[in-house]
Design a protein around this motif. Structure first.
Motif, short mmCIF file in Angstrom:
data_model
loop_
_atom_site.label_atom_id
_atom_site.label_comp_id
_atom_site.label_asym_id
_atom_site.label_seq_id
_atom_site.Cartn_x
_atom_site.Cartn_y
_atom_site.Cartn_z
N ASP A 38 0.82 -1.22 0.00
CA ASP A 38 0.00 0.00 0.00
C ASP A 38 0.85 1.26 0.00
OD1 ASP A 38 -2.42 -1.41 -0.03
OD2 ASP A 38 -2.33 -1.72 2.12
N LYS A 39 2.05 1.14 -0.55
CA LYS A 39 2.94 2.29 -0.67
C LYS A 39 2.43 3.24 -1.75
CE LYS A 39 7.71 3.61 -1.77
NZ LYS A 39 9.06 3.13 -2.17
N VAL A 40 2.48 4.53 -1.48
CA VAL A 40 2.05 5.55 -2.43
C VAL A 40 3.27 6.31 -2.93
CG1 VAL A 40 0.67 7.63 -2.79
CG2 VAL A 40 -0.18 5.80 -1.30
N THR A 41 3.41 6.40 -4.26
CA THR A 41 4.51 7.14 -4.86
C THR A 41 3.95 8.24 -5.75
OG1 THR A 41 5.84 5.12 -4.93
CG2 THR A 41 6.57 6.96 -6.30
N VAL A 42 4.45 9.45 -5.62
CA VAL A 42 4.04 10.55 -6.50
C VAL A 42 4.79 10.39 -7.82
CG1 VAL A 42 3.94 13.04 -6.82
CG2 VAL A 42 3.63 12.06 -4.53
N LEU A 43 4.07 10.38 -8.92
CA LEU A 43 4.68 10.19 -10.22
C LEU A 43 5.16 11.52 -10.80
CD1 LEU A 43 2.16 7.68 -11.85
CD2 LEU A 43 4.38 7.16 -10.81
N ASN A 44 6.34 11.49 -11.43
CA ASN A 44 6.79 12.67 -12.15
C ASN A 44 6.11 12.71 -13.52
OD1 ASN A 44 8.28 11.02 -13.97
ND2 ASN A 44 10.05 11.04 -12.57
N GLU A 45 6.35 13.76 -14.29
CA GLU A 45 5.64 13.93 -15.54
C GLU A 45 5.97 12.83 -16.54
OE1 GLU A 45 5.75 17.76 -17.34
OE2 GLU A 45 5.08 18.82 -15.53
N LYS A 46 7.22 12.40 -16.59
CA LYS A 46 7.60 11.35 -17.53
C LYS A 46 6.88 10.04 -17.20
CE LYS A 46 11.62 8.93 -19.43
NZ LYS A 46 13.10 8.80 -19.41
N GLU A 47 6.86 9.68 -15.93
CA GLU A 47 6.20 8.44 -15.52
C GLU A 47 4.69 8.55 -15.72
OE1 GLU A 47 7.62 8.62 -11.57
OE2 GLU A 47 9.22 7.15 -11.88
N GLY A 48 4.14 9.74 -15.41
CA GLY A 48 2.71 9.95 -15.57
C GLY A 48 2.28 9.82 -17.01
N LEU A 49 3.07 10.39 -17.92
CA LEU A 49 2.74 10.32 -19.35
C LEU A 49 2.73 8.87 -19.83
CD1 LEU A 49 2.19 11.67 -22.06
CD2 LEU A 49 4.67 11.89 -22.37
N LYS A 50 3.69 8.10 -19.39
CA LYS A 50 3.76 6.69 -19.78
C LYS A 50 2.47 5.96 -19.38
CE LYS A 50 6.14 4.01 -17.14
NZ LYS A 50 7.27 3.37 -16.43
N HIS A 51 1.98 6.21 -18.18
CA HIS A 51 0.77 5.53 -17.72
C HIS A 51 -0.48 6.06 -18.43
CE1 HIS A 51 2.48 2.99 -14.61
NE2 HIS A 51 3.23 4.00 -14.22
N LEU A 52 -0.54 7.34 -18.70
CA LEU A 52 -1.69 7.88 -19.42
C LEU A 52 -1.78 7.28 -20.82
CD1 LEU A 52 -1.55 11.67 -18.42
CD2 LEU A 52 -3.29 10.00 -17.74
#
Length: 267
Positions: free
Chosen positions: A202-216
């Motif tokens: 249940d660890k929460v990690t804030v995604l940076n823009e590069k990681e966020g774009l990959k998931h989007l």
């Protein structure tokens, strides 16, 4: 033929089977004076042949011929979906899949972006849980409902639609929302996007823009036309600049929603 107001679009549409639409799409019935944006007709036959002229798209084929296709005009104003019901063991599902597929494509043509995920409203703001099928998005969203009761309602449990209006990003519900019709006719501001992965911590990690774009990019419906994909990429940039994205290593316990809620709301 009835009219429905879905994500700001007026769609003229009639369905044959109740399986997915009854007690679902009725919440979107529209009786106003706004002009119809698109008309979608469903047609059935015991045998289909490939169209010889006009604009058309083949959806599926069998060994013996065409199983389903659509005819359309310029601008997709009028669309006819044809289904050979003799070749489908479940015509109701075929009806739902093809009409939903076309609606999502029309939504993209109007600047909306569908995300593969479960969207809930928490006190009037949308939290969108995105992940590939089978990851547990619906299960996680249901835990929010169980934990936080009247604070939580469904927006869409399959492909919520994102709308970009100036500096603001909103999420629409739509009647195309998976097997259980978990949706509501709402338009609410987007608070956060949570990428789920099956885990135990249940660890929460804030995604940076590069990681966020990959998931989007992984969790959206890629349009067939490159100009629509370019628009989607521009929309992703707006999301990444304005909306926090998190990665949750989600267990199947109620600690998972508690952990991500704490991160989102700085509790």
């Amino acid at each position: 033929m009835k009219k429905y107001l879905i994500a700001g679009l007026v769609i003229a549409f009639d369905y044959r089977y109740d399986t997915y639409f009854k007690n679902n799409i009725e919440h979107y019935i529209y009786d106003g004076n706004k002009e119809v944006d698109h008309t979608i007709r469903l047609n059935y036959a015991l045998e289909l042949t490939e169209p010889k002229d006009g604009l058309f798209r083949i959806f599926s084929r069998s060994v013996s011929g065409v199983k389903s296709y659509m005819l359309y005009d310029e601008g997709y104003k009028n669309i006819d979906i044809w289904i050979d019901e003799d070749t489908f063991t479940d015509a109701a599902t075929a009806e739902y899949i093809y009409s939903g597929m076309i609606f999502l494509e029309l939504a993209q043509r109007h600047g909306l972006v569908p995300i593969h995920g479960s969207a809930i409203s928490y006190d009037g703001e949308v939290i969108l849980f995105a992940a590939p099928s089978g990851t547990g998005k619906s299960t996680h969203a249901k835990m929010w409902k169980e934990l936080y009761k009247n604070h939580v309602s469904w927006v869409n449990d399959d492909k919520p639609l994102l709308s970009f209006e100036g500096e603001d990003i909103f999420v629409y519900g739509a009647p195309f929302s998976g097997q259980y019709s978990s949706n509501s006719n709402q338009k609410l501001p987007l608070k956060a996007i949570v990428i789920l992965q099956q885990g135990v911590t249940d660890k929460v990690t804030v995604l940076n823009e590069k990681e966020g774009l990959k998931h989007l990019m992984r969790n959206t419906l890629r349009p067939q036309e490159e100009k629509l994909w370019d628009h989607a990429l521009q929309s992703f940039e707006k999301i990444l600049k304005r909306i926090p994205m998190y990665l949750l290593d989600a267990s199947l316990s109620t600690n998972a929603p508690k952990a991500i809620k704490k991160a989102i709301f700085n509790e």
